[in-house]
Motif scaffolding. Structure first.
Motif, PDB file in Angstrom:
ATOM      1  N   THR A   5      -1.808  40.726  45.866  1.00 54.90           N
ATOM      2  CA  THR A   5      -1.884  39.299  45.527  1.00 54.90           C
ATOM      3  C   THR A   5      -0.723  38.935  44.619  1.00 54.90           C
ATOM      4  OG1 THR A   5      -4.254  39.470  45.644  1.00 54.90           O
ATOM      5  CG2 THR A   5      -3.381  37.515  44.541  1.00 54.90           C
ATOM      6  N   ILE A   6      -0.020  37.878  44.974  1.00 51.68           N
ATOM      7  CA  ILE A   6       1.102  37.432  44.154  1.00 51.68           C
ATOM      8  C   ILE A   6       0.592  36.515  43.048  1.00 51.68           C
ATOM      9  CG2 ILE A   6       3.281  36.144  44.155  1.00 51.68           C
ATOM     10  CD1 ILE A   6       3.754  37.152  46.993  1.00 51.68           C
ATOM     11  N   ARG A   7       0.928  36.890  41.826  1.00 48.77           N
ATOM     12  CA  ARG A   7       0.535  36.089  40.668  1.00 48.77           C
ATOM     13  C   ARG A   7       1.426  34.862  40.567  1.00 48.77           C
ATOM     14  NH1 ARG A   7      -2.675  39.116  37.220  1.00 48.77           N
ATOM     15  NH2 ARG A   7      -3.433  40.939  38.360  1.00 48.77           N
ATOM     16  N   GLU A   8       0.841  33.760  40.142  1.00 52.28           N
ATOM     17  CA  GLU A   8       1.611  32.512  40.068  1.00 52.28           C
ATOM     18  C   GLU A   8       1.824  32.052  38.637  1.00 52.28           C
ATOM     19  OE1 GLU A   8      -0.038  29.692  42.836  1.00 52.28           O
ATOM     20  OE2 GLU A   8       0.290  31.058  44.521  1.00 52.28           O
ATOM     21  N   MET A   9       2.848  31.197  38.488  1.00 52.65           N
ATOM     22  CA  MET A   9       3.206  30.668  37.179  1.00 52.65           C
ATOM     23  C   MET A   9       1.966  30.187  36.439  1.00 52.65           C
ATOM     24  SD  MET A   9       6.270  28.007  36.266  1.00 52.65           S
ATOM     25  CE  MET A   9       5.571  26.538  36.983  1.00 52.65           C
ATOM     26  N   VAL A  13       0.535  37.509  32.874  1.00 52.76           N
ATOM     27  CA  VAL A  13       1.212  38.773  33.216  1.00 52.76           C
ATOM     28  C   VAL A  13       2.708  38.530  33.517  1.00 52.76           C
ATOM     29  CG1 VAL A  13       0.826  38.862  35.735  1.00 52.76           C
ATOM     30  CG2 VAL A  13       0.810  40.977  34.400  1.00 52.76           C
ATOM     31  N   LEU A  14       3.006  37.307  33.955  1.00 51.44           N
ATOM     32  CA  LEU A  14       4.402  36.968  34.290  1.00 51.44           C
ATOM     33  C   LEU A  14       5.249  36.717  33.042  1.00 51.44           C
ATOM     34  CD1 LEU A  14       3.766  34.559  37.291  1.00 51.44           C
ATOM     35  CD2 LEU A  14       4.629  36.904  37.400  1.00 51.44           C
ATOM     36  N   GLU A  15       4.600  36.683  31.888  1.00 50.28           N
ATOM     37  CA  GLU A  15       5.327  36.398  30.644  1.00 50.28           C
ATOM     38  C   GLU A  15       5.511  37.644  29.792  1.00 50.28           C
ATOM     39  OE1 GLU A  15       2.835  33.320  29.046  1.00 50.28           O
ATOM     40  OE2 GLU A  15       3.111  32.119  30.876  1.00 50.28           O
TER      41      GLU A  15
END
Ligand code: ZN
Length: 184
Positions: A5-9, A13-15
């Protein structure tokens, strides 16, 4: 292999900063394979491990038209960069959007492969852009932080490009009609 699953903005976790990979375990190999499969399935040209929720310094990239030359880079680091390029960029974690970002035109990236051999890759233009974009993910950064102007809808931009192309074709047709007229 499996799709991840691609995490979105907006997903924290993206930070976060991803960690160095010291050992290539079977889990890391599986992750690399899954990331490639997920990238191809989503039509992306690159994917970084944090985008699938794993805080490890691993990215996959394939900017070739044939989509048959995947690069799997562990612990990548840019050691040389020069020049400048400005153009549209998008991200699987920011679906449907694009924005103008200025990046180095050429980079040399040092990385480990899945056998922990060390490599240096010289990348220019689109590949250099992809490398910079993916490496930013490993430090918790998204391209949207670097966008000049507004974030735009990818569909809207594609429509504009198609209209422009149609306009050019009309002009060319008109020109060839002129040429034809001149012959007569
Ligand atoms: Zn991205």
């Amino acid at each position: 292999m499996a799709l991840r699953t691609i995490r979105e903005m907006g997903d924290s976790v993206l930070e976060k900063k991803a960690k160095i990979i010291k050992d290539v375990t079977p889990r890391i190999r599986a992750l690399a394979e899954d990331m490639l499969e997920t990238m191809y399935e989503s039509g992306g040209v690159g994917l970084a491990a944090p985008q699938v929720g794993i805080l490890k310094r691993l990215v996959v990239i394939d900017v070739t038209e044939e989509r048959n030359e995947p690069l799997t880079m562990l612990n990548p680091e840019i050691v040389v960069q020069d020049g400048e390029q400005t153009g549209y960029e998008g991200c699987l974690s920011v679906p449907g959007k694009v924005g103008v970002v200025t990046r180095p035109n050429r980079v040399v990236v040092r990385y480990n492969d899945l056998d922990m051999n060390e490599w240096e890759l010289e990348a220019e233009e689109f590949l250099a852009r992809a490398v910079c974009h993916e490496l930013d993910h490993l430090d918790g950064h998204l391209y949207v932080e670097k966008v000049t102007g507004e974030l735009r809808d990818a569909d809207e931009l594609a429509e504009e490009a198609a209209e422009e192309e149609a306009g050019q074709e009309e002009q060319e047709e008109a020109r060839s009609a002129d040429d034809h007229a001149a012959e007569n």
